[in-house]
Design a protein around this motif. Structure first.
Motif, PDB file in Angstrom:
ATOM      1  N   MET A 103      -4.607  22.564 -12.182  1.00 52.25           N
ATOM      2  CA  MET A 103      -5.595  21.682 -11.569  1.00 52.25           C
ATOM      3  C   MET A 103      -6.938  21.958 -12.235  1.00 52.25           C
ATOM      4  O   MET A 103      -7.396  23.100 -12.281  1.00 52.25           O
ATOM      5  CB  MET A 103      -5.684  21.929 -10.058  1.00 52.25           C
ATOM      6  CG  MET A 103      -4.371  21.777  -9.299  1.00 52.25           C
ATOM      7  SD  MET A 103      -3.366  20.334  -9.719  1.00 52.25           S
ATOM      8  CE  MET A 103      -4.422  18.993  -9.218  1.00 52.25           C
ATOM      9  N   SER A 104      -7.541  20.897 -12.767  1.00 53.32           N
ATOM     10  CA  SER A 104      -8.771  21.064 -13.533  1.00 53.32           C
ATOM     11  C   SER A 104      -9.503  19.723 -13.630  1.00 53.32           C
ATOM     12  O   SER A 104      -8.860  18.692 -13.840  1.00 53.32           O
ATOM     13  CB  SER A 104      -8.421  21.560 -14.937  1.00 53.32           C
ATOM     14  OG  SER A 104      -9.429  21.224 -15.851  1.00 53.32           O
ATOM     15  N   PRO A 105     -10.845  19.742 -13.500  1.00 53.69           N
ATOM     16  CA  PRO A 105     -11.563  18.465 -13.606  1.00 53.69           C
ATOM     17  C   PRO A 105     -11.470  17.857 -15.006  1.00 53.69           C
ATOM     18  O   PRO A 105     -11.776  16.686 -15.188  1.00 53.69           O
ATOM     19  CB  PRO A 105     -13.009  18.829 -13.245  1.00 53.69           C
ATOM     20  CG  PRO A 105     -13.102  20.312 -13.348  1.00 53.69           C
ATOM     21  CD  PRO A 105     -11.719  20.860 -13.183  1.00 53.69           C
ATOM     22  N   VAL A 130      -4.374  18.560 -14.778  1.00 51.17           N
ATOM     23  CA  VAL A 130      -4.416  17.379 -13.907  1.00 51.17           C
ATOM     24  C   VAL A 130      -5.700  17.403 -13.088  1.00 51.17           C
ATOM     25  O   VAL A 130      -6.054  18.427 -12.496  1.00 51.17           O
ATOM     26  CB  VAL A 130      -3.206  17.360 -12.940  1.00 51.17           C
ATOM     27  CG1 VAL A 130      -3.290  16.175 -11.994  1.00 51.17           C
ATOM     28  CG2 VAL A 130      -1.897  17.330 -13.714  1.00 51.17           C
ATOM     29  N   SER A 131      -6.385  16.265 -13.053  1.00 46.78           N
ATOM     30  CA  SER A 131      -7.612  16.130 -12.260  1.00 46.78           C
ATOM     31  C   SER A 131      -7.375  15.170 -11.101  1.00 46.78           C
ATOM     32  O   SER A 131      -6.625  14.201 -11.234  1.00 46.78           O
ATOM     33  CB  SER A 131      -8.732  15.575 -13.150  1.00 46.78           C
ATOM     34  OG  SER A 131      -9.812  15.139 -12.355  1.00 46.78           O
ATOM     35  N   ILE A 132      -8.002  15.433  -9.960  1.00 45.75           N
ATOM     36  CA  ILE A 132      -7.885  14.471  -8.851  1.00 45.75           C
ATOM     37  C   ILE A 132      -9.109  13.570  -8.772  1.00 45.75           C
ATOM     38  O   ILE A 132      -9.220  12.747  -7.864  1.00 45.75           O
ATOM     39  CB  ILE A 132      -7.609  15.141  -7.489  1.00 45.75           C
ATOM     40  CG1 ILE A 132      -8.769  16.042  -7.050  1.00 45.75           C
ATOM     41  CG2 ILE A 132      -6.305  15.906  -7.511  1.00 45.75           C
ATOM     42  CD1 ILE A 132      -8.767  16.311  -5.549  1.00 45.75           C
ATOM     43  N   GLY A 133     -10.033  13.680  -9.706  1.00 41.57           N
ATOM     44  CA  GLY A 133     -11.166  12.763  -9.694  1.00 41.57           C
ATOM     45  C   GLY A 133     -12.340  13.314 -10.475  1.00 41.57           C
ATOM     46  O   GLY A 133     -12.378  14.505 -10.799  1.00 41.57           O
ATOM     47  N   TYR A 139     -15.227  14.635 -10.207  1.00 44.82           N
ATOM     48  CA  TYR A 139     -16.168  15.468  -9.459  1.00 44.82           C
ATOM     49  C   TYR A 139     -15.645  16.883  -9.564  1.00 44.82           C
ATOM     50  O   TYR A 139     -14.483  17.076  -9.938  1.00 44.82           O
ATOM     51  CB  TYR A 139     -16.265  15.025  -7.991  1.00 44.82           C
ATOM     52  CG  TYR A 139     -14.939  14.622  -7.419  1.00 44.82           C
ATOM     53  CD1 TYR A 139     -14.566  13.290  -7.323  1.00 44.82           C
ATOM     54  CD2 TYR A 139     -14.023  15.595  -7.014  1.00 44.82           C
ATOM     55  CE1 TYR A 139     -13.321  12.929  -6.840  1.00 44.82           C
ATOM     56  CE2 TYR A 139     -12.783  15.241  -6.517  1.00 44.82           C
ATOM     57  CZ  TYR A 139     -12.443  13.898  -6.429  1.00 44.82           C
ATOM     58  OH  TYR A 139     -11.205  13.547  -5.954  1.00 44.82           O
ATOM     59  N   VAL A 140     -16.490  17.865  -9.272  1.00 44.76           N
ATOM     60  CA  VAL A 140     -16.075  19.250  -9.489  1.00 44.76           C
ATOM     61  C   VAL A 140     -15.951  20.004  -8.168  1.00 44.76           C
ATOM     62  O   VAL A 140     -16.931  20.171  -7.445  1.00 44.76           O
ATOM     63  CB  VAL A 140     -17.059  19.983 -10.436  1.00 44.76           C
ATOM     64  CG1 VAL A 140     -16.565  21.406 -10.704  1.00 44.76           C
ATOM     65  CG2 VAL A 140     -17.198  19.221 -11.748  1.00 44.76           C
ATOM     66  N   LEU A 141     -14.736  20.437  -7.858  1.00 43.36           N
ATOM     67  CA  LEU A 141     -14.478  21.288  -6.698  1.00 43.36           C
ATOM     68  C   LEU A 141     -14.746  22.733  -7.118  1.00 43.36           C
ATOM     69  O   LEU A 141     -14.798  23.044  -8.303  1.00 43.36           O
ATOM     70  CB  LEU A 141     -13.014  21.145  -6.279  1.00 43.36           C
ATOM     71  CG  LEU A 141     -12.571  19.762  -5.818  1.00 43.36           C
ATOM     72  CD1 LEU A 141     -11.056  19.631  -5.895  1.00 43.36           C
ATOM     73  CD2 LEU A 141     -13.044  19.486  -4.407  1.00 43.36           C
ATOM     74  N   GLY A 150     -12.728  25.064  -6.843  1.00 40.04           N
ATOM     75  CA  GLY A 150     -11.480  25.640  -7.322  1.00 40.04           C
ATOM     76  C   GLY A 150     -10.377  24.607  -7.225  1.00 40.04           C
ATOM     77  O   GLY A 150     -10.573  23.531  -6.652  1.00 40.04           O
ATOM     78  N   GLY A 151      -9.220  24.937  -7.754  1.00 40.47           N
ATOM     79  CA  GLY A 151      -8.130  23.966  -7.797  1.00 40.47           C
ATOM     80  C   GLY A 151      -7.308  23.851  -6.530  1.00 40.47           C
ATOM     81  O   GLY A 151      -6.437  22.990  -6.428  1.00 40.47           O
ATOM     82  N   ALA A 206      -7.496  20.543  -4.673  1.00 37.73           N
ATOM     83  CA  ALA A 206      -6.860  19.546  -5.555  1.00 37.73           C
ATOM     84  C   ALA A 206      -5.335  19.686  -5.493  1.00 37.73           C
ATOM     85  O   ALA A 206      -4.611  18.687  -5.433  1.00 37.73           O
ATOM     86  CB  ALA A 206      -7.367  19.714  -6.981  1.00 37.73           C
TER      87      ALA A 206
END
Ligand code: ADE
Length: 242
Positions: free
Chosen positions: A90-92, A134-137, A139-141, A143-144, A147
């Motif tokens: 999981m990564s932006p 894989v990114s969920i959008g 924007y930056v969380l 951590g993964g 996501a």
């Protein structure tokens, strides 16, 4: 039940975040009844030094910390037979998650998901262990994990036996590249606004046509990107076109 259930293995520095929201409602019930399984593994358990360190300063300088390649590789290698499962990070900067990818993942054995933290993950382990970002959008969380939960939730609701009415997955947003049409229920009159009369007519063909038109109008207005892709897919074939 003899079938091996869909399994999500999550590698994280915060295993206590799981199951979190995946333990309630639709996903939680399915988890409790064994329709899927969740394994949250602590990356720190694979640290080898005295301080159990998992990260270090970025080579070349700069702010933050980077997850070490050796520690993460050991954590991945400790998962039993992960070769035949999709391995995600999981990564932006990853490929945007789509409903098509979700459907593919739900149809498989279930992914191994690495949750990034800090400034990132050492690039070498991404290549060496074949991690697909894989990114969920956009924007930056921090951590993964959140996501990963979003991705798992999207998959779990598509697993056989999870959704009450099997048809409710087929009609919804994105399943045909369109946003979902508006829904109404009782009361018939809400603050002066009635339910559109046509929906109460009992004429299924007219209801279907109305819903289709609403879904198209909504998609065109809100998501020109989806609309362009949808219109492209549904363009009648013209023999004079290329
Ligand atoms: N980690 C931080 N931000 C993210 C995002 N947008 N998608 C997936 N993983 C992330």
């Amino acid at each position: 039940m003899t079938a091996i259930s869909w399994r999500a293995t999550v590698l994280t520095l915060f295993p206590e975040m799981f199951p979190g929201p995946l333990g309630v409602s639709l996903a939680g019930k399915a988890l409790a009844t064994g329709l899927w399984t969740l394994e949250a593994r602590d990356i720190r358990a694979s640290a080898t030094d005295r301080h159990r360190s998992v990260d270090d300063t970025p080579a070349g300088g700069g702010p933050g910390m980077v997850l070490r390649a050796d520690v993460l590789a050991a954590a991945i290698d400790a998962v039993a037979s992960p070769e035949d499962r999709p391995r995600l990070l999981m990564s932006p900067r990853g490929r945007p998650l789509t409903q098509a990818t979700v459907a593919e993942l739900a149809a498989g054995p279930g992914p191994l998901i690495v949750c990034g933290r800090f400034e990132g993950v050492d690039q070498r382990v991404i290549g060496a262990r074949g991690l697909e970002e894989v990114s969920i959008g956009d924007y930056v969380l921090s951590g993964g994990e959140i996501a990963a939960m979003a991705l798992i939730d999207c998959c779990v609701r598509l697993l056989p036996g999870v959704m009450g009415k099997s048809s409710s997955g087929a009609d919804e947003s994105f399943s045909e590249g369109l946003l979902e049409y508006p829904q109404y229920t009782r009361p018939q009159m809400f603050e002066g606004a009635p339910i559109p009369e046509l929906l109460l007519s009992g004429d299924h063909a007219r209801v279907a046509a109305w819903r289709r038109a609403e879904a198209e109008a909504l998609t065109r207005a809100r998501r020109p990107d989806l609309w362009a892709a949808h219109a492209g897919q549904n363009r009648p074939k013209n023999p004079t076109d290329g």
